[in-house]
Design a protein around this motif. Structure first.
Motif, short mmCIF file in Angstrom:
data_model
loop_
_atom_site.label_atom_id
_atom_site.label_comp_id
_atom_site.label_asym_id
_atom_site.label_seq_id
_atom_site.Cartn_x
_atom_site.Cartn_y
_atom_site.Cartn_z
N SER A 17 0.32 -11.23 -2.89
CA SER A 17 1.46 -10.56 -2.29
C SER A 17 2.58 -10.37 -3.30
O SER A 17 2.68 -11.10 -4.30
CB SER A 17 2.00 -11.35 -1.10
OG SER A 17 1.03 -11.47 -0.08
N TYR A 60 4.60 4.54 7.93
CA TYR A 60 3.70 4.16 6.86
C TYR A 60 2.55 5.13 6.70
O TYR A 60 2.09 5.73 7.67
CB TYR A 60 3.12 2.77 7.12
CG TYR A 60 4.14 1.68 7.28
CD1 TYR A 60 4.63 1.01 6.17
CD2 TYR A 60 4.62 1.34 8.53
CE1 TYR A 60 5.58 0.01 6.31
CE2 TYR A 60 5.57 0.34 8.68
CZ TYR A 60 6.05 -0.32 7.57
OH TYR A 60 6.99 -1.31 7.71
N ASP A 62 -1.33 5.80 6.34
CA ASP A 62 -2.44 5.11 6.99
C ASP A 62 -3.10 4.09 6.07
O ASP A 62 -3.57 3.04 6.53
CB ASP A 62 -3.48 6.11 7.47
CG ASP A 62 -3.00 6.95 8.65
OD1 ASP A 62 -3.60 8.00 8.91
OD2 ASP A 62 -2.02 6.54 9.31
N SER A 63 -3.13 4.37 4.80
CA SER A 63 -3.82 3.51 3.85
C SER A 63 -3.16 2.15 3.65
O SER A 63 -3.79 1.22 3.17
CB SER A 63 -3.97 4.21 2.50
OG SER A 63 -2.69 4.52 1.95
N LYS A 65 -0.67 0.84 6.14
CA LYS A 65 0.05 0.47 7.36
C LYS A 65 -0.13 -0.99 7.78
O LYS A 65 0.82 -1.64 8.20
CB LYS A 65 -0.35 1.39 8.51
CG LYS A 65 0.47 1.18 9.77
CD LYS A 65 0.09 2.19 10.84
CE LYS A 65 0.91 1.99 12.11
NZ LYS A 65 2.35 2.22 11.88
N VAL A 66 -1.33 -1.51 7.68
CA VAL A 66 -1.59 -2.88 8.13
C VAL A 66 -1.29 -3.92 7.06
O VAL A 66 -1.32 -5.12 7.35
CB VAL A 66 -3.05 -3.04 8.61
CG1 VAL A 66 -3.32 -2.11 9.78
CG2 VAL A 66 -4.02 -2.80 7.47
N ARG A 67 -0.99 -3.50 5.85
CA ARG A 67 -0.79 -4.44 4.75
C ARG A 67 0.63 -4.47 4.21
O ARG A 67 1.05 -5.49 3.67
CB ARG A 67 -1.75 -4.12 3.60
CG ARG A 67 -3.21 -4.22 3.99
CD ARG A 67 -4.12 -4.03 2.78
NE ARG A 67 -4.00 -2.68 2.22
CZ ARG A 67 -3.58 -2.43 0.98
NH1 ARG A 67 -3.24 -3.44 0.17
NH2 ARG A 67 -3.52 -1.18 0.55
N THR A 69 4.93 -3.75 4.54
CA THR A 69 6.02 -3.73 5.49
C THR A 69 7.32 -3.34 4.80
O THR A 69 7.68 -3.91 3.77
CB THR A 69 6.20 -5.11 6.16
OG1 THR A 69 4.99 -5.50 6.81
CG2 THR A 69 7.32 -5.04 7.20
N ASN A 84 1.25 -7.00 0.91
CA ASN A 84 0.31 -8.08 1.22
C ASN A 84 -1.13 -7.61 1.04
O ASN A 84 -1.41 -6.42 1.07
CB ASN A 84 0.51 -8.56 2.66
CG ASN A 84 1.86 -9.18 2.90
OD1 ASN A 84 2.41 -9.87 2.04
ND2 ASN A 84 2.41 -8.94 4.09
N SER A 85 -2.01 -8.57 0.88
CA SER A 85 -3.44 -8.28 0.73
C SER A 85 -3.68 -7.19 -0.30
O SER A 85 -4.40 -6.22 -0.05
CB SER A 85 -4.04 -7.88 2.09
OG SER A 85 -3.86 -8.90 3.04
#
Length: 127
Positions: A17, A60, A62-63, A65-67, A69, A84-85
């Motif tokens: 991170s 965000y 799409d590539s 969005k989950v990682r 912020t 992150n990640s």
């Protein structure tokens, strides 16, 4: 005039991170949208995500969005990008940008729409 200065880049291993900062100055940022872009080796400049300064609404790609912020600190006039990640393909120069927009309008995803840019900070992710 708006001045944007990025910091926080560095070398990290995959899965790690990093937190990037974009210190903004020069005026009130009410009515502004701010965004993060990145430009990796052999790739086009890519929209990472953005935030409306007044409302704090985030958007965000799409590539990421989950990682990733995005957040802001109104007192410090600073925007952050929490990474992150991290993956090797995240390696790039990350730049922050700003543009005046209608209040509440989502940040544009094309770099041509932005009027102000920071110098960028390098993020390198090793495998």
């Amino acid at each position: 005039q708006v001045r944007l200065v990025e910091s926080g880049g560095g070398l990290v291993q995959a899965g790690g991170s990093l937190r990037l900062s974009c210190a903004a100055s020069g005026r009130s940022f009410s009515g502004y949208a701010m965004a993060w872009f990145r430009h990796g080796p052999g790739k086009e400049r890519e929209f990472v995500g953005g935030i409306t300064w007044t409302g704090g609404n985030t958007y965000y790609a799409d590539s990421v969005k989950v990682r990733f912020t995005i957040s802001r600190d109104n007192v410090k006039n600073t925007m952050y990008l929490q990474l992150n990640s991290l993956k090797p393909e995240d390696t790039a120069v990350y730049s922050c940008s700003a543009v005046g927009v209608t209040t509440g309008l989502r940040p544009p995803s094309t770099p041509q729409r932005y009027d102000y840019w920071g110098q960028g900070t390098q993020v390198t992710v090793s495998s």
